[in-house]
Enzyme design. Sequence first.
Site, PDB file in Angstrom:
ATOM      1  N   TRP A 102       0.825  -1.336   0.037  1.00  0.00           N
ATOM      2  CA  TRP A 102       0.036  -0.225   0.019  1.00  0.00           C
ATOM      3  C   TRP A 102       0.859   1.427   0.085  1.00  0.00           C
ATOM      4  CZ3 TRP A 102      -4.355  -0.299  -2.327  1.00  0.00           C
ATOM      5  CH2 TRP A 102      -5.086  -1.754  -2.038  1.00  0.00           C
ATOM      6  N   ASP A 172      -2.168   6.682   6.324  1.00  0.00           N
ATOM      7  CA  ASP A 172      -3.153   5.579   5.729  1.00  0.00           C
ATOM      8  C   ASP A 172      -3.412   4.749   7.023  1.00  0.00           C
ATOM      9  OD1 ASP A 172      -4.670   3.839   4.400  1.00  0.00           O
ATOM     10  OD2 ASP A 172      -3.182   3.242   2.966  1.00  0.00           O
ATOM     11  N   LYS A 196     -13.070  -1.841   5.728  1.00  0.00           N
ATOM     12  CA  LYS A 196     -12.553  -2.468   6.527  1.00  0.00           C
ATOM     13  C   LYS A 196     -12.691  -2.278   8.013  1.00  0.00           C
ATOM     14  CE  LYS A 196      -9.095  -2.664   3.117  1.00  0.00           C
ATOM     15  NZ  LYS A 196      -8.028  -1.875   2.488  1.00  0.00           N
TER      16      LYS A 196
HETATM   17  C1  LIG Z   1      -7.459  -1.299   1.295  1.00  0.00           C
HETATM   18  C2  LIG Z   1      -6.514  -0.450   1.644  1.00  0.00           C
HETATM   19  C3  LIG Z   1      -6.272   0.680   0.523  1.00  0.00           C
HETATM   20  C4  LIG Z   1      -7.144   0.692  -0.769  1.00  0.00           C
HETATM   21  O1  LIG Z   1      -8.307   1.300  -0.224  1.00  0.00           O
HETATM   22  P1  LIG Z   1      -9.593   1.503  -1.388  1.00  0.00           P
HETATM   23  O2  LIG Z   1     -10.414   1.905  -0.383  1.00  0.00           O
HETATM   24  O3  LIG Z   1     -10.023   0.284  -1.950  1.00  0.00           O
HETATM   25  O4  LIG Z   1      -9.080   2.406  -2.482  1.00  0.00           O
HETATM   26  C5  LIG Z   1      -5.555   1.447   0.816  1.00  0.00           C
HETATM   27  N1  LIG Z   1      -4.487   1.464   1.811  1.00  0.00           N
HETATM   28  C6  LIG Z   1      -4.449   0.614   2.822  1.00  0.00           C
HETATM   29  C7  LIG Z   1      -3.639   0.388   3.725  1.00  0.00           C
HETATM   30  C8  LIG Z   1      -5.348  -0.554   2.542  1.00  0.00           C
HETATM   31  O5  LIG Z   1      -5.703  -1.647   3.590  1.00  0.00           O
END
Ligand SMILES: *Cc1c(COP(=O)(O)O)cnc(C)c1O
Length: 360
Positions: A102, A172, A196
Amino acid sequence: MTRKYNFSAGPAMLPQVVLEQAQAELLDWEGTGQSVMEMSHRGKEFMSIAETAEADLRQVMKIPDNYKVLFLQGGATSQFAAIPLNLLRGNEGADYVNTGIWSTKAITEASRYCSVNVVSNSETTNYTSIQPYESWNTNSDAAYLHYTINETIAGVEFPWIPDTGDVPLVADMSSTILSRPVDVSKFGLIYAGAQKNIGPAGLTIVIVREDLIGDAMDITPTMLNYEVHAKNGSMYNTPSTYAWYLAGLVFKWLKDQGGLDYMETVNRRKAERLYNCIDNSDFYTNPVDKEYRSLMNVPFTLANSELNDKFLDAAAARNLIYLKGHKSVGGMRASIYNAMPEQGVIELVDMMQTFEAEFG
Ligand SMILES: *Cc1c(COP(=O)(O)O)cnc(C)c1O
């Protein structure tokens, strides 16, 4: 009806009581004779849902008043571009920490808009560890420093917050937000896709310090401009209304549970139970440096990868689903977000031990 224990990395489980409330209100929200899905986002009913959700999130995360909370679309992935577009503010470059897949995606996207200085890269350890802050090659002129608190794929999580001084810290938090308390005041910006640990897919939360808003690059698409969304209460266009409502129900649920201190206690207990099972076995392995193991995403491999399909079948027979690991890591991955009941982890550990006794 049997509800299965869903270990998917996302979209992930939601608390059952939240789904039940949504079901009860599906056709008629609070006597208004309409579903939340059918409401005008500018009507007083939805406005109250939106405002309550934000107030509850602010309370649960203790978000200071000088931060805006934005309810956006486009996923965390859109933020990979929005962040440099909004936060460069005339600077040439930004610092990025590379701790996994990521982070790498965030770096690749940011590189289209600015000069990216990768301050630390744990690719050499196959992303199983995090280099100590003292070794990072930071730049005091950086517009901001970006890092991924929890790498969802390799299962690597920061237990500490980097102290970047005056350089705004951007995180993030997609797969760790709301799993434990964090001091929001240490961050310039926090973002997370909802699917999530917040609610259903289709909603992206951005928590941004007010002084960082208002200096976006001219080329910034309107829909990626934080100032536009902040000025319009995240309703410049039609927001993801139903996902926003469900997220609000999750925030209420978190308050009812006892807030993030309580969630952390439970989440640590769940993770410890699973890591203990792995560490006490010669059959299962997790390669991550113990200090940096994720509380939310637990990858593990079997001593004999030819047994992978058999393992997944045995798990499915016990209503334990979506355990297949990410293709880049192989093996299995158990994502154990807030909504995964402790009992789900107990059943998984029992299933793993039974499987090892039979095939190990
Ligand atoms: C799932 C995830 C993303 C991407 O998320 P989307 O909402 O599908 O764009 C980005 N960073 C992390 C750490 C993730 O777990």
